[in-house]
Scaffold this motif. Structure first.
Motif, short mmCIF file in Angstrom:
data_model
loop_
_atom_site.label_atom_id
_atom_site.label_comp_id
_atom_site.label_asym_id
_atom_site.label_seq_id
_atom_site.Cartn_x
_atom_site.Cartn_y
_atom_site.Cartn_z
N UNK A 47 0.85 -1.06 0.10
CA UNK A 47 0.05 0.07 0.08
C UNK A 47 0.78 1.19 -0.25
N UNK A 48 1.91 1.30 0.99
CA UNK A 48 2.72 2.54 0.96
C UNK A 48 3.43 2.59 -0.23
N UNK A 87 4.61 7.58 8.10
CA UNK A 87 3.94 7.75 6.86
C UNK A 87 2.34 8.28 6.94
N UNK A 88 1.92 8.90 6.19
CA UNK A 88 0.51 9.54 6.04
C UNK A 88 -0.43 8.42 5.74
N UNK A 89 -1.71 8.17 6.47
CA UNK A 89 -2.79 7.42 6.25
C UNK A 89 -3.81 8.22 6.47
N UNK A 90 -5.19 7.73 5.65
CA UNK A 90 -6.24 8.76 5.39
C UNK A 90 -7.41 7.92 5.90
N UNK A 91 -7.33 6.85 6.57
CA UNK A 91 -8.35 6.10 7.06
C UNK A 91 -7.84 4.59 7.71
N UNK A 250 -13.94 13.82 -0.49
CA UNK A 250 -13.12 14.88 0.12
C UNK A 250 -13.54 15.08 1.58
N UNK A 251 -14.98 14.98 1.73
CA UNK A 251 -15.61 15.13 3.19
C UNK A 251 -15.08 14.11 4.22
N UNK A 252 -15.04 12.80 3.59
CA UNK A 252 -14.54 11.67 4.35
C UNK A 252 -13.13 11.67 4.68
N UNK A 253 -12.50 11.76 3.64
CA UNK A 253 -10.80 11.48 3.81
C UNK A 253 -10.05 12.84 3.93
N UNK A 254 -10.80 13.84 3.87
CA UNK A 254 -9.90 15.17 4.01
C UNK A 254 -9.07 15.61 3.08
#
Length: 255
Positions: A47-48, A87-91, A250-254
């Protein structure tokens, strides 16, 4: 037009040339935002790696899939959290309950689900839920854990109208994928009664290919067929469906 695939395992394709071709076909169809759910320890680096290769198109999640939950789930979860390494994750996802393959692990699945919801709350991240033959169990956990910060997507939604409204009332969006194109999938019977503001699109590639590719390996570029079917049901243009569902993502994941 920008389409968003909120759930794709595109990282399963490890051949660089084939993967580049998959990404190009996505771009050709306007699919330029792809969210990558993790399933176990081994997939987290995949994934990363893909997110690193396409940082402006692919976005990572971390989680333990319910089918990967065994007696050692706590140890496995710690390994998954450690793999983030800043590392950045979004969910947090994909997480949840699956009673199709193995009902005997239900107690462990519930515990792992709750532990990952706790993590999401701590990080103020959405969750992406896998629910297969387990709506009652999933809703029970969500009602118990309910709070203003708990939000996300009920991935691969295949429930009925009542279950759709229940998910929405709990603060979740419905992830609509290839099943919406199936003759006997059921979603086409009521989906247009649900406000498009509560829906996002997904492929779950390489699974659940939409018509006309049903029975063949799925890919994120096929999201266009899902968008076309949704547009038909709502009597809107594909561009309108793309705009609303992408904004919802976009609302969900920012992002």
């Amino acid at each position: 037009m920008v389409l968003t695939d909120t759930h794709t395992h595109l990282y399963y394709e490890t051949d660089g040339v084939k993967r580049a071709a998959l990404m190009q076909r996505c771009a050709d169809n306007g699919i330029t935002r792809l969210f990558l759910p993790n399933v176990d320890v081994s997939s987290s680096e995949q994934v990363f790696d893909l997110a690193s290769e396409y940082p402006d198109k692919c976005y990572s999640m971390l989680g333990l899939h319910p089918c990967s939950v065994k007696a050692d789930w706590e140890t496995v979860l710690e390994e998954i959290w450690s793999s983030q390494q800043g590392r950045k994750i979004y969910a947090i996802g994909e997480i949840g309950i699956d009673l199709y393959w193995d009902k005997t692990t239900l107690p462990e699945q519930i515990l792992a689900f709750k532990a990952q919801i706790k993590r999401a709350k701590e990080l103020k991240l959405p969750i992406v839920i896998h629910c297969r033959e387990a709506f009652d169990e999933v809703f029970s956990v969500l009602e118990e854990e309910h709070c203003d910060d708990l939000r996300g997507i009920l991935h691969c939604f295949t429930g009925n109208n009542q279950q759709a409204l229940k998910a929405i009332n709990l603060g979740f969006y419905l992830g609509i994928g290839g099943v919406v194109t199936y003759k006997n999938g059921g979603l086409d019977k009521f989906l247009a009664e649900i406000d498009l503001q509560h829906i996002v699109l997904e492929t779950d590639s390489p699974y659940l290919s939409p018509v006309p590719y049903r029975g063949k390996p799925n890919e994120s570029s096929y999201l266009i067929y899902i968008a076309q079917k949704v547009a038909e049901l709502y009597q809107l243009s594909v561009e309108e469906v793309a705009d609303v569902t992408t904004q919802n993502s976009k609302q969900i994941f920012g992002i």
